[in-house]
Design a protein around this motif. Structure first.
Motif, PDB file in Angstrom:
ATOM      1  N   GLU A 114     -25.546  49.725 -49.831  1.00 38.76           N
ATOM      2  CA  GLU A 114     -25.979  50.578 -50.950  1.00 38.76           C
ATOM      3  C   GLU A 114     -27.493  50.523 -51.130  1.00 38.76           C
ATOM      4  OE1 GLU A 114     -23.503  50.159 -54.476  1.00 38.76           O
ATOM      5  OE2 GLU A 114     -21.727  50.123 -53.213  1.00 38.76           O
ATOM      6  N   VAL A 115     -28.080  49.368 -50.899  1.00 38.46           N
ATOM      7  CA  VAL A 115     -29.544  49.259 -51.011  1.00 38.46           C
ATOM      8  C   VAL A 115     -30.220  50.014 -49.858  1.00 38.46           C
ATOM      9  CG1 VAL A 115     -31.497  47.651 -51.046  1.00 38.46           C
ATOM     10  CG2 VAL A 115     -29.377  47.057 -52.206  1.00 38.46           C
ATOM     11  N   THR A 116     -29.532  50.045 -48.714  1.00 37.68           N
ATOM     12  CA  THR A 116     -30.092  50.691 -47.525  1.00 37.68           C
ATOM     13  C   THR A 116     -30.390  52.166 -47.758  1.00 37.68           C
ATOM     14  OG1 THR A 116     -28.954  49.142 -46.121  1.00 37.68           O
ATOM     15  CG2 THR A 116     -29.600  51.181 -45.088  1.00 37.68           C
ATOM     16  N   THR A 117     -29.685  52.781 -48.703  1.00 33.47           N
ATOM     17  CA  THR A 117     -29.929  54.189 -49.016  1.00 33.47           C
ATOM     18  C   THR A 117     -31.416  54.500 -49.074  1.00 33.47           C
ATOM     19  OG1 THR A 117     -27.997  54.203 -50.403  1.00 33.47           O
ATOM     20  CG2 THR A 117     -29.562  55.971 -50.755  1.00 33.47           C
ATOM     21  N   ALA A 118     -32.121  53.641 -49.788  1.00 35.54           N
ATOM     22  CA  ALA A 118     -33.536  53.910 -49.987  1.00 35.54           C
ATOM     23  C   ALA A 118     -34.282  53.929 -48.666  1.00 35.54           C
ATOM     24  CB  ALA A 118     -34.122  52.857 -50.915  1.00 35.54           C
ATOM     25  N   ASN A 119     -33.804  53.149 -47.719  1.00 40.96           N
ATOM     26  CA  ASN A 119     -34.490  53.067 -46.447  1.00 40.96           C
ATOM     27  C   ASN A 119     -34.245  54.301 -45.578  1.00 40.96           C
ATOM     28  OD1 ASN A 119     -36.060  51.702 -44.523  1.00 40.96           O
ATOM     29  ND2 ASN A 119     -34.199  51.248 -43.387  1.00 40.96           N
ATOM     30  N   LEU A 120     -33.004  54.806 -45.637  1.00 38.07           N
ATOM     31  CA  LEU A 120     -32.694  55.994 -44.848  1.00 38.07           C
ATOM     32  C   LEU A 120     -33.125  57.247 -45.599  1.00 38.07           C
ATOM     33  CD1 LEU A 120     -29.141  54.976 -43.654  1.00 38.07           C
ATOM     34  CD2 LEU A 120     -31.263  54.828 -42.399  1.00 38.07           C
ATOM     35  N   ASP A 121     -33.480  57.047 -46.826  1.00 39.15           N
ATOM     36  CA  ASP A 121     -33.910  58.103 -47.716  1.00 39.15           C
ATOM     37  C   ASP A 121     -35.093  58.855 -47.127  1.00 39.15           C
ATOM     38  OD1 ASP A 121     -35.005  59.508 -49.761  1.00 39.15           O
ATOM     39  OD2 ASP A 121     -35.215  57.802 -51.105  1.00 39.15           O
ATOM     40  N   VAL A 122     -35.046  60.171 -47.295  1.00 39.03           N
ATOM     41  CA  VAL A 122     -36.135  60.987 -46.766  1.00 39.03           C
ATOM     42  C   VAL A 122     -37.468  60.686 -47.436  1.00 39.03           C
ATOM     43  CG1 VAL A 122     -34.697  62.886 -46.006  1.00 39.03           C
ATOM     44  CG2 VAL A 122     -35.528  62.863 -48.339  1.00 39.03           C
ATOM     45  N   PHE A 123     -37.427  60.088 -48.614  1.00 41.43           N
ATOM     46  CA  PHE A 123     -38.680  59.820 -49.317  1.00 41.43           C
ATOM     47  C   PHE A 123     -39.081  58.357 -49.280  1.00 41.43           C
ATOM     48  CE2 PHE A 123     -36.211  62.939 -51.719  1.00 41.43           C
ATOM     49  CZ  PHE A 123     -36.912  64.053 -51.343  1.00 41.43           C
ATOM     50  N   GLY A 124     -38.140  57.484 -48.955  1.00 39.85           N
ATOM     51  CA  GLY A 124     -38.369  56.072 -49.262  1.00 39.85           C
ATOM     52  C   GLY A 124     -38.699  55.193 -48.086  1.00 39.85           C
ATOM     53  N   GLY A 125     -39.348  55.746 -47.065  1.00 41.55           N
ATOM     54  CA  GLY A 125     -39.600  54.971 -45.855  1.00 41.55           C
ATOM     55  C   GLY A 125     -40.388  53.693 -46.055  1.00 41.55           C
ATOM     56  N   THR A 126     -41.030  53.556 -47.205  1.00 39.08           N
ATOM     57  CA  THR A 126     -41.819  52.337 -47.423  1.00 39.08           C
ATOM     58  C   THR A 126     -41.088  51.334 -48.302  1.00 39.08           C
ATOM     59  OG1 THR A 126     -42.887  53.356 -49.301  1.00 39.08           O
ATOM     60  CG2 THR A 126     -44.037  53.517 -47.199  1.00 39.08           C
ATOM     61  N   ASP A 127     -39.831  51.623 -48.637  1.00 43.31           N
ATOM     62  CA  ASP A 127     -39.087  50.742 -49.533  1.00 43.31           C
ATOM     63  C   ASP A 127     -38.730  49.430 -48.820  1.00 43.31           C
ATOM     64  OD1 ASP A 127     -37.296  50.387 -52.027  1.00 43.31           O
ATOM     65  OD2 ASP A 127     -35.966  50.025 -50.332  1.00 43.31           O
ATOM     66  N   ARG A 128     -39.311  48.343 -49.308  1.00 39.02           N
ATOM     67  CA  ARG A 128     -39.153  47.050 -48.628  1.00 39.02           C
ATOM     68  C   ARG A 128     -37.724  46.523 -48.698  1.00 39.02           C
ATOM     69  NH1 ARG A 128     -44.268  44.337 -48.566  1.00 39.02           N
ATOM     70  NH2 ARG A 128     -45.516  45.644 -47.227  1.00 39.02           N
ATOM     71  N   ALA A 129     -37.116  46.608 -49.903  1.00 44.73           N
ATOM     72  CA  ALA A 129     -35.762  46.071 -50.069  1.00 44.73           C
ATOM     73  C   ALA A 129     -34.785  46.815 -49.164  1.00 44.73           C
ATOM     74  CB  ALA A 129     -35.328  46.185 -51.524  1.00 44.73           C
ATOM     75  N   GLY A 130     -34.952  48.135 -49.094  1.00 44.97           N
ATOM     76  CA  GLY A 130     -34.072  48.946 -48.248  1.00 44.97           C
ATOM     77  C   GLY A 130     -34.225  48.580 -46.785  1.00 44.97           C
TER      78      GLY A 130
END
Ligand code: HEM
Length: 291
Positions: A114-130
């Motif tokens: 569920e946290v990975t969402t942010a990482n695969l997110d089109v906007f969130g490529g810099t999200d460390r937790a993801g």
């Protein structure tokens, strides 16, 4: 919409314009940088990786009897008061994801997914937790003992030279995420609709009206574009159209049929909370109390 503007992303909406955009050879899913992910590339590499994933997903068509029985057991075992996200959608989507990979998935794995969402997110490529979660899942899956099923099929494709090292590691996580996130959001939102009217529904109409993945991102000569799926394209269209749509519809049919039976005597819904995400539309909590 503000989120798109802030990041300089154009928006395409309306079914015809979106259909054309999704089929356009001039718009690509590849942002540059050579990602091994099936979602972030086009051309021969995409076709090859997608072909392998499609074979894996075909192993769930029709949904195995054990998966169906597992879903029915989850819904049958719901207590008289339950959270549509944590107690219904999560174990159902988790069981189908586990079947897609052919491994058991525990709560910690699903938390990271569920946290990975942010990482695969089109906007969130810099999200460390993801990124940390995606990395952790990739390591875990690369070490997981492989029984029959998806992970074994991916490893066989790797041994046969159809996937390279990076493609094997990353697309195991991409498959897990693709099978889990949109189904989780769809099932919980559909459950909320059934709680209001459990008598007449169709899984296809529900997925179209809920549309859990609201936009997909493409790149063109004029920059990035967010293409809306909300006008009747819940599974996308064209080269990247969801190869798991048949599985998603079967999963929804089984889970929602079982849920509608539980809700038939009436219920009350409290504590409805929505996720706040520009692309993934879903609930974070909704408590149903059966009458
Ligand atoms: C209600 C549930 C689901 C919805 C709404 C949904 C929606 C989508 C959408 C819109 C895309 C296209 C992304 C793009 O064009 O960039 C996609 C891709 C994908 N989906 Fe689904 N999906 C669902 C369930 C599933 C399931 C259950 C699986 C696997 C068993 C799955 C596997 C995939 C894969 C592997 C891709 C990548 C395809 C590619 O890039 O070529 N999906 N999904």
């Amino acid at each position: 919409m503000d989120e798109f503007e802030r990041r300089g992303i154009g928006v395409v909406s309306g079914r015809d314009a979106c259909g054309r955009a999704l089929r356009s050879p001039g718009l690509t899913s590849d942002p540059g940088g050579g990602s091994p992910s099936v979602l972030l590339r086009d051309g021969d590499g995409h076709t090859r990786v997608r072909g392998v994933l499609r074979e894996v997903i075909a192993g769930l068509e029709p949904l195995p009897v054990s998966v169906r029985a597992g879903i029915e057991a989850v819904v049958g075992g719901l207590p008289s008061s339950f959270d549509l996200v944590r107690d219904f959608a999560r174990p159902v989507a988790g069981s189908v994801t586990a079947a897609a990979l052919g491994v058991d998935l525990d709560d910690v794995f699903l938390d990271h997914l569920e946290v990975t969402t942010a990482n695969l997110d089109v906007f969130g490529g810099t999200d460390r937790a993801g990124q940390a979660s995606a990395f952790r899942l990739a390591v875990q899956l690369s070490r997981a003992p492989a029984g029959p099923g998806g992970l074994t099929a991916l490893r066989t494709a790797h041994a046969d030279g159809r996937l390279d090292d990076d493609e094997l590691v990353l697309n195991s996580v991409v498959l897990a995420h693709a099978a889990y996130e949109n189904s989780l959001n769809f099932l919980a939102c559909a459950g909320l609709e059934l709680a209001a009217s459990p008598a007449t529904w169709s899984v296809r109409e529900l997925v179209t009206s809920i549309c859990p993945a609201r936009y997909v991102l493409r790149h063109g000569p004029a920059g990035p574009l967010a293409i809306s799926l909300a006008d009747g394209l819940p599974f996308g269209l064209g080269r990247h159209a969801c190869p798991g749509s048949g599985v998603a519809l079967a999963e929804g049919e089984i889970a929602l049929t079982a849920l509608a039976k539980r809700l038939a005597g009436g219920c009350r819904v409290t504590d409805v909370r929505w996720k706040r995400h520009p692309v993934f539309h879903g609930l974070s909590r909704a408590v149903v109390t059966l009458s």
